[in-house]
Design a protein around this motif. Structure first.
Motif, PDB file in Angstrom:
ATOM      1  N   ASP A 128       0.832  -1.208   0.000  1.00 53.35           N
ATOM      2  CA  ASP A 128       0.000   0.000   0.000  1.00 53.35           C
ATOM      3  C   ASP A 128       0.869   1.261   0.000  1.00 53.35           C
ATOM      4  OD1 ASP A 128      -2.287  -1.520   0.064  1.00 53.35           O
ATOM      5  OD2 ASP A 128      -2.734  -1.144   2.171  1.00 53.35           O
ATOM      6  N   ALA A 129       1.961   1.227   0.747  1.00 47.87           N
ATOM      7  CA  ALA A 129       2.807   2.416   0.903  1.00 47.87           C
ATOM      8  C   ALA A 129       3.507   2.802  -0.391  1.00 47.87           C
ATOM      9  CB  ALA A 129       3.843   2.180   2.003  1.00 47.87           C
ATOM     10  N   ILE A 130       3.696   1.854  -1.318  1.00 47.34           N
ATOM     11  CA  ILE A 130       4.359   2.162  -2.587  1.00 47.34           C
ATOM     12  C   ILE A 130       3.385   2.073  -3.766  1.00 47.34           C
ATOM     13  CG2 ILE A 130       6.620   1.478  -1.742  1.00 47.34           C
ATOM     14  CD1 ILE A 130       6.345  -1.177  -3.169  1.00 47.34           C
ATOM     15  N   ASP A 131       2.109   1.919  -3.476  1.00 39.56           N
ATOM     16  CA  ASP A 131       1.088   1.766  -4.510  1.00 39.56           C
ATOM     17  C   ASP A 131       0.866   3.086  -5.247  1.00 39.56           C
ATOM     18  OD1 ASP A 131      -1.702   1.646  -5.675  1.00 39.56           O
ATOM     19  OD2 ASP A 131      -1.604  -0.356  -4.801  1.00 39.56           O
ATOM     20  N   PRO A 132       0.718   3.053  -6.579  1.00 37.55           N
ATOM     21  CA  PRO A 132       0.471   4.302  -7.320  1.00 37.55           C
ATOM     22  C   PRO A 132      -0.815   5.012  -6.931  1.00 37.55           C
ATOM     23  CG  PRO A 132       1.148   2.543  -8.813  1.00 37.55           C
ATOM     24  CD  PRO A 132       0.903   1.903  -7.482  1.00 37.55           C
ATOM     25  N   ALA A 133      -1.763   4.308  -6.315  1.00 37.47           N
ATOM     26  CA  ALA A 133      -3.026   4.943  -5.920  1.00 37.47           C
ATOM     27  C   ALA A 133      -2.899   5.741  -4.632  1.00 37.47           C
ATOM     28  CB  ALA A 133      -4.122   3.888  -5.760  1.00 37.47           C
ATOM     29  N   ARG A 134      -1.730   5.760  -4.019  1.00 36.54           N
ATOM     30  CA  ARG A 134      -1.627   6.389  -2.698  1.00 36.54           C
ATOM     31  C   ARG A 134      -1.868   7.896  -2.761  1.00 36.54           C
ATOM     32  NH1 ARG A 134       3.965   5.157  -3.930  1.00 36.54           N
ATOM     33  NH2 ARG A 134       5.434   6.878  -3.557  1.00 36.54           N
ATOM     34  N   PHE A 135      -1.565   8.521  -3.886  1.00 37.42           N
ATOM     35  CA  PHE A 135      -1.770   9.963  -3.969  1.00 37.42           C
ATOM     36  C   PHE A 135      -3.257  10.294  -4.029  1.00 37.42           C
ATOM     37  CE2 PHE A 135       2.371   9.057  -5.922  1.00 37.42           C
ATOM     38  CZ  PHE A 135       3.175   9.730  -5.013  1.00 37.42           C
ATOM     39  N   GLY A 136      -4.016   9.500  -4.789  1.00 36.76           N
ATOM     40  CA  GLY A 136      -5.454   9.704  -4.821  1.00 36.76           C
ATOM     41  C   GLY A 136      -6.097   9.430  -3.478  1.00 36.76           C
ATOM     42  N   ALA A 137      -5.632   8.367  -2.805  1.00 35.59           N
ATOM     43  CA  ALA A 137      -6.177   8.039  -1.489  1.00 35.59           C
ATOM     44  C   ALA A 137      -5.865   9.145  -0.481  1.00 35.59           C
ATOM     45  CB  ALA A 137      -5.607   6.705  -1.018  1.00 35.59           C
ATOM     46  N   LYS A 138      -4.656   9.672  -0.552  1.00 34.29           N
ATOM     47  CA  LYS A 138      -4.286  10.756   0.358  1.00 34.29           C
ATOM     48  C   LYS A 138      -5.145  11.986   0.100  1.00 34.29           C
ATOM     49  CE  LYS A 138      -0.341  13.563   1.824  1.00 34.29           C
ATOM     50  NZ  LYS A 138       1.116  13.841   1.627  1.00 34.29           N
ATOM     51  N   GLN A 139      -5.403  12.274  -1.159  1.00 31.81           N
ATOM     52  CA  GLN A 139      -6.249  13.412  -1.506  1.00 31.81           C
ATOM     53  C   GLN A 139      -7.646  13.255  -0.936  1.00 31.81           C
ATOM     54  OE1 GLN A 139      -7.864  14.192  -5.695  1.00 31.81           O
ATOM     55  NE2 GLN A 139      -6.064  15.518  -5.609  1.00 31.81           N
ATOM     56  N   ARG A 140      -8.186  12.035  -1.018  1.00 27.60           N
ATOM     57  CA  ARG A 140      -9.528  11.797  -0.482  1.00 27.60           C
ATOM     58  C   ARG A 140      -9.540  11.920   1.042  1.00 27.60           C
ATOM     59  NH1 ARG A 140      -9.460  11.957  -5.232  1.00 27.60           N
ATOM     60  NH2 ARG A 140     -11.036  11.145  -6.666  1.00 27.60           N
ATOM     61  N   ARG A 141      -8.479  11.465   1.697  1.00 26.62           N
ATOM     62  CA  ARG A 141      -8.411  11.594   3.160  1.00 26.62           C
ATOM     63  C   ARG A 141      -8.361  13.055   3.577  1.00 26.62           C
ATOM     64  NH1 ARG A 141      -4.859   7.131   2.614  1.00 26.62           N
ATOM     65  NH2 ARG A 141      -3.021   8.470   2.817  1.00 26.62           N
ATOM     66  N   SER A 142      -7.640  13.861   2.820  1.00 30.54           N
ATOM     67  CA  SER A 142      -7.526  15.279   3.169  1.00 30.54           C
ATOM     68  C   SER A 142      -8.834  16.027   2.968  1.00 30.54           C
ATOM     69  CB  SER A 142      -6.425  15.935   2.332  1.00 30.54           C
ATOM     70  OG  SER A 142      -6.786  15.982   0.969  1.00 30.54           O
ATOM     71  N   GLN A 143      -9.696  15.456   2.124  1.00 32.59           N
ATOM     72  CA  GLN A 143     -11.000  16.070   1.883  1.00 32.59           C
ATOM     73  C   GLN A 143     -12.031  15.662   2.927  1.00 32.59           C
ATOM     74  OE1 GLN A 143     -11.808  14.804  -2.123  1.00 32.59           O
ATOM     75  NE2 GLN A 143     -10.395  16.279  -3.035  1.00 32.59           N
ATOM     76  N   GLY A 144     -11.612  14.793   3.847  1.00 32.09           N
ATOM     77  CA  GLY A 144     -12.486  14.380   4.931  1.00 32.09           C
ATOM     78  C   GLY A 144     -13.450  13.307   4.540  1.00 32.09           C
TER      79      GLY A 144
END
Length: 649
Positions: free
Chosen positions: A633-649
């Protein structure tokens, strides 16, 4: 996954059966370890018959112990003319034996030749998933060292047979915990089986809850009964989209780029029997950042053992195993690396950190300045971390060795001067669509069921438009490496040295050192200012070097590293549109089928390439993953999208 130091097993060899005093139990039945393995585990799982004609057969064992079940399974595989093409044996062990105790345990083994190979390959006892290959990679042992309650939820595999072993449930309850046995249902392949010598009601109930049909069978050798089970669930939860193998396994794969990442992928994919075509933009392989005359590989350590430390350690251990395998095919290879501390009075703190991390001396050692200097063959003046399994190698030679190995497969091809400008998905193919690589004029270069983007800085353009409206923060970093001829070099280092910069001696006596790091800089020319910076760092690493190196002739090489801000690589399938639910977790993101990326290796290309290529290959073929789920998960290419969604609450 939270890790903990590995505590080796204590073994009492004074009796007829090796005994574990910490658990008050023996390691196997009195009638013999191999006989128990054949009757209980192999026989209870219908082996060797069930693996006949299979491409891959996966066994998962709880409790590696002395390794007898693995050796018996390996021996049965060797003796079976109808054996599967590849045998993968996953095993979890919280208290592994030291190499010395493993040697003693198998001094009179009925499979002594196999036991010696296991002993020779025995890894440093670190909390990792260690992948050990035998029989030219056709037999793979994957050792997860640590608590089964932590490891079982982290494994990604499709398991055909479970060997439920370990000390008695009453004496070692955590290995038979319901949460551990419940994971067998998640990991079980269709038609999977399980077997154990235990007939405890709690064990049978847990297997039933996991979706198995359980029965008792007559035992032998003083054991009245054993338990066997077949996976037949009424219902099965869907697998997250990011964790699925392709619906149709690829027949052929395009690898774009012939640097370290591309060559490692070509080798790993070809070994799995896939047709591989490598497209390289340059006139030679390793023409970009992978073309330096020498490069380092080594692990790291950190007090909290977070994802960076865990990934770098796992990658370094995989690279060490791979380079030991390839040593005879490489023109030069230096073992051992020293990472020098910046302060002179930190040795006590270093030793406290190593003790807290619990990492063994065959992985890392804290050395005083005099000991480090003796190892380097030069005065360092400060203490250093010694990584015995680290070192230096020629990146172009490593790339050439991997491509040569891939080239021994009849369906491999390498095409140079073939820059890829765009990718297109052709959905007309009857098996679900093929990927087409096109040049700048739109001409088709090649097509395949899957593609792996290994183009370094070129990956940014090729992934544009395929990344689900998530902006990837690619960084292109210019690096200038400096070199000194043998006559100008400040001595000859016995082992590579790193710190703020690094230095290593090449076989001809010259020294390469550096390197600068400038993001967004496109200047291809060698610069005197960068060489001066490299010389200053060299003087800090080697304080007793000559003082007349203020302005030696400008010599070296310029290249560009690809990286992202979190300094972890990008490895996996490219995400498609964001999922409607759980978008904050990378494993739930749908993926473009067969579109993979292996990039952002930064300055650690040699260290990272082997493990990343193995993960890409496992994801494409459905083989067990070589790293734990949370690390993937930590090196997955989707991590940036997931992080963006987390920051949006």
């Amino acid at each position: 996954m939270k890790t903990a130091p590995i505590v080796p097993a204590r073994v009492d060899f004074s009796g007829a059966v090796p005994h574990a005093p910490d658990f008050g139990d023996g390691y196997h039945a009195p009638f013999g370890a191999f006989e128990q393995a054949r009757l209980v585990f192999l026989g209870g799982n219908g082996l060797p018959g069930r693996w006949a004609g299979r491409t891959r057969f996966v066994v998962l064992e709880t409790g590696f112990g002395l390794g007898n079940n693995f050796l018996a399974t390996w021996a049965a595989w060797r003796d079976d003319p109808a054996r599967c093409e590849r045998l993968v044996f996953l095993s979890v062990e919280k208290h592994p034996l030291t190499r010395e105790d493993l040697t003693r345990a198998h001094a009179a083994s009925p499979e002594l030749a196999l036991a010696r190979q296991l002993i020779d390959a025995w890894p440093p006892l670190t909390p990792n998933l260690h992948t050990l290959d035998f029989e030219d990679g056709r037999v793979r042992l994957m050792l997860a060292l640590g608590d089964a309650r932590d490891w079982m939820p982290e494994l990604v595999a499709s398991v055909d047979a479970f060997f439920l072993d370990g000390f008695a449930p009453a004496k070692n309850p955590e290995l038979w915990d319901a949460s551990v046995l419940r994971q067998t249902g998640r990991l079980a392949a269709p038609g999977a089986t399980a077997a154990t010598w235990s007939v405890a009601r709690s064990v049978r109930d847990a297997l039933t809850s996991a979706g198995f049909q359980v029965e008792k069978r007559p035992g032998t050798g003083g054991k009245w009964q054993t338990t066997v089970a077949t996976f037949a669930p009424r219902h099965r939860a869907p697998v997250p989209a990011g964790r699925m193998a392709p619906p149709t396994l690829p027949r052929d794969v395009l690898v774009i780029g012939a640097g370290l990442a591309g060559a490692a992928c070509a080798r790993a994919l070809s070994r799995e029997g896939l047709r591989v075509t490598v497209l390289e933009a340059g006139a030679t392989p390793a023409s970009q950042a992978s073309g330096n005359p020498g490069g380092l590989f080594h692990g790291t350590l950190h007090a909290d053992d977070g994802v960076h430390a865990r990934f770098n350690r796992a990658a370094a251990l995989a690279t060490e195993r791979e380079l030991r395998r390839l040593a005879g095919a490489l023109p030069w290879l230096q073992w051992g690396l020293l990472r020098v501390e910046r302060e002179a009075q930190v040795l006590d703190a270093m030793r406290q950190l190593q003790a807290r991390c619990g990492l063994p001396a065959d992985y890392v050692q804290a050395l005083a300045a005099d000991a480090a200097s003796a190892l380097a063959g030069a005065t360092l003046g400060r203490p250093a971390w010694h990584f015995p399994g680290g070192g230096a190698v020629s990146p172009p030679a490593l790339v050439a060795a991997w491509l040569a190995e891939a080239g021994r497969h009849p369906d491999f091809s390498l095409r140079l001067n073939a820059p890829v400008a765009a990718l297109q998905r052709d959905e007309r193919d009857e098996l679900g669509g093929r990927w087409i690589a096109r040049d700048a004029a739109g001409v088709e270069l090649a097509s395949a069921d899957a593609v792996v983007l290994c183009g370094g800085t070129a990956n940014a353009a090729l992934t544009a438009g395929w990344t689900a409206d998530v902006e990837w923060p690619w960084i292109s970093q210019r690096g200038q490496l400096s070199t000194l001829s043998a006559t100008l070099a400040p001595g000859r280092l016995s082992t590579p040295v790193a710190g703020l910069g690094y230095a290593l001696s090449l076989p001809d006596g010259s020294m390469c050192f550096g390197a600068s790091a400038d993001a967004g800089d496109l200047d291809p020319e060698l610069r005197a200012a960068d060489q001066a910076q490299n010389l200053a760092r060299l003087a800090e690493l080697l304080p007793d070097g000559p003082a007349d190196l203020i302005a030696p002739p400008l010599a070296g090489r310029v290249g560009w590293r690809s990286l992202v801000p979190d300094r972890l690589p990008l490895v996996g399938a490219l995400p498609a549109q964001a999922p409607a639910q759980r978008a904050e977790q990378v494993r739930f993101w749908p993926r473009h089928p067969g579109l993979m990326v292996l990039g952002a290796l930064g300055s650690r290309g040699i260290t990272s390439a082997t493990l990343c290529a193995e993960l890409i290959t496992a994801q494409l073929t459905g083989a067990p993953w070589p790293v734990e789920s949370s690390l993937a998960d930590a090196i997955d290419p989707a991590r940036f999208g997931a992080k963006q969604r987390r920051s949006q609450g």
